[in-house]
Design an enzyme around this catalytic site. Sequence first.
Site, short mmCIF file in Angstrom:
data_model
loop_
_atom_site.label_atom_id
_atom_site.label_comp_id
_atom_site.label_asym_id
_atom_site.label_seq_id
_atom_site.Cartn_x
_atom_site.Cartn_y
_atom_site.Cartn_z
N SER A 2 -3.69 5.60 -6.07
CA SER A 2 -4.47 5.01 -5.01
C SER A 2 -5.96 5.31 -5.24
O SER A 2 -6.44 5.05 -6.34
CB SER A 2 -3.98 5.54 -3.66
OG SER A 2 -4.40 4.70 -2.60
N ASP A 19 4.59 -2.43 -3.37
CA ASP A 19 3.25 -2.03 -2.91
C ASP A 19 2.47 -3.29 -2.54
O ASP A 19 2.01 -4.02 -3.41
CB ASP A 19 2.55 -1.27 -4.03
CG ASP A 19 1.17 -0.74 -3.63
OD1 ASP A 19 0.65 -1.12 -2.55
OD2 ASP A 19 0.60 0.07 -4.39
N HIS A 24 3.38 1.30 -1.03
CA HIS A 24 2.28 2.01 -1.68
C HIS A 24 2.59 3.49 -1.85
O HIS A 24 2.23 4.11 -2.85
CB HIS A 24 1.01 1.82 -0.85
CG HIS A 24 -0.22 2.41 -1.47
ND1 HIS A 24 -0.70 1.99 -2.69
CD2 HIS A 24 -1.05 3.41 -1.06
CE1 HIS A 24 -1.78 2.70 -3.00
NE2 HIS A 24 -2.02 3.56 -2.03
#
Lengths: 367, 367
Positions: A150, A311, A344
């Site tokens: 991320s 995601d 995610h």
Amino acid sequence: MSVGLVEKKSITFNTELRLESGRILGPITLAFETYGELDLKRSNAILVTHAWTGSAHLAGKHQEDDPKPGWWDGIVGPGRLLDTDRYFVICSNVLGSCYGSTGPASINPRTGKKYNLSFPVITVRDMVRAQELLISHLGIERLLAVLGGSMGGMQALEWATQFPARIASAVVLAAPARLSAQAIALNAVARWAIFNDPTWKKGEYRKNPKDGLALSRGIGHITFLSDKSMTAKFDRRFSARDGQFDFFGQFEVERYLFYNGYNFVDRFDANTFLYMAKALDLYDAAWGCESLEEAFASVTAPIQFLAFTSDWLYPPYQTEEMALALQSLGKPVEYHLLESDYGHDAFLLEHDTFAPIVRNFLETVER
Amino acid sequence: MSVGLVEKKSITFNTELRLESGRILGPITLAFETYGELDLKRSNAILVTHAWTGSAHLAGKHQEDDPKPGWWDGIVGPGRLLDTDRYFVICSNVLGSCYGSTGPASINPRTGKKYNLSFPVITVRDMVRAQELLISHLGIERLLAVLGGSMGGMQALEWATQFPARIASAVVLAAPARLSAQAIALNAVARWAIFNDPTWKKGEYRKNPKDGLALSRGIGHITFLSDKSMTAKFDRRFSARDGQFDFFGQFEVERYLFYNGYNFVDRFDANTFLYMAKALDLYDAAWGCESLEEAFASVTAPIQFLAFTSDWLYPPYQTEEMALALQSLGKPVEYHLLESDYGHDAFLLEHDTFAPIVRNFLETVER
């Protein structure tokens, strides 16, 4: 095996950092932790970079009775992916955060008061510039790898483009070259929730604005999960305590978001949340360049990309775009699309799946 | 061709409706509009059912200088899908809404004050029961079709299961048999935004709680669009008026959500927003049954389902599930998955694409 008890570390650099915005910031304190030992050739250091609400506390516990270990404990320790018998693992709290590094919640030494909104807007590139000070301070010329998911993946990318000579490889999980309009929109409504809270007071609060921050987190939380994972976990179960036809009656999923949202208020500063969201929105791997290809021209280290099928915050097509750009430049790159229902958050949860893939990559880099 | 100028209508039923919750509500006023003429056999009536924030004002204008026509004007009028030279088209504002029908913003005749949160929780089934009063009042035994998208599609489904003898067909666009955990979660954070607004005052406001309601709408707005449509419309353009490094600087997508959110405050009541969200969350086509198959056993009318590829709020797999359940029961059913980048909003925007498909279906029903 766990790394066991670990120590909080911190360093203050009495330099001034020129930020991407043109503003000057200093002195700069960075909180960090290290695991394992630096070898004599200083060649076994791996920097792990954290996401939006992460900290330097990557692995282990500070005290025996800590309820939980660090945020990515599953990949750090003897025999684990980042094997502390082999590697010297470093994690630092990013510039602009609230876990010991200089950020909006820190005291401005010039005024003796909290920075709050007088803190300059920070970019991911600025975070990496600050990390570079730390790596130099630790006497490390070249990192064996920078690894993160991320916002952590964005930092790994910035290392690859801004400090190519300082890294031997990068591992980028669940990160895009830039946020899509949808991802910016989701950050926008999360921000808006804090702006709406009258106790936020344009950042001049004494106590964290809890209702706004909890809601912000609730919005974010949804984007970290997936349709499938939410169905698996909650489906349409109604809270046993509530009546189905009560106006305030809640489904389990709603209760969960509330519960976690209000817990978050105890551990994260609202202004910091806003500055991190801003850094995410502004992030662009091709910042200052005409194209990704131009930005990636400086890359020398092999980069391994991992993306997860469910995601939807930073969808795989965004990761793939970077792998293709590097490939078109003839740069060494790997791209792995992993099947997962965890959305995610898969990058934090699916380490059993990705560990062998990343281990292979790191071993190739070492050879 | 447009239907031109149309008239607002309203009717009050001095009956008491027993709601799904067990509570009693009455008298009941419904705002409605009609377009075209009912034929002598009373066999050409089509009921169009609206979504969350819709109204009875489906098509045409109330005054020549209205800036916009009704909310689904593109499908109603001479020569259009719902050809008013052939069909008598009816649209009514749902029970619980704020556009002329009885809802939380109405005056409770028993107290002389607004219902606000003393209004009972309404389900989609309750909305359809109220519509049935209207259809009977209009002297219509059997509707040629009930057609609606999103919450409107849920109403069409309820007509098919609850009043099978009263409809000859149903057209269901972009609607699920029940909301997923993710869709409930998205409604939950939208609700939360209103709850957080101190001017909401547990529903006892004099003026709409604007910051909370605007944010609620902003959250909802994101779910009506898609990753692709947002990229196409906004990409990462930054507001020309703002500095990239201003703390309050906005991307275009953010400015758009704010702008539309605050506009929404002028046209929709916050408590009503909450009651509609509740009705959506509670909606379950299999309500009171063990399975969809059991619920659909009563269906006699052919049902046409349409879903759109980029609709992530009520994804196509949810629509498909219903088509399969009906098919397994040997009921007449059609399922069309339409390619679109417009997300959930496709049902309002893609009428050029779906009109021929629905027209075919209606013509088959008429024969």
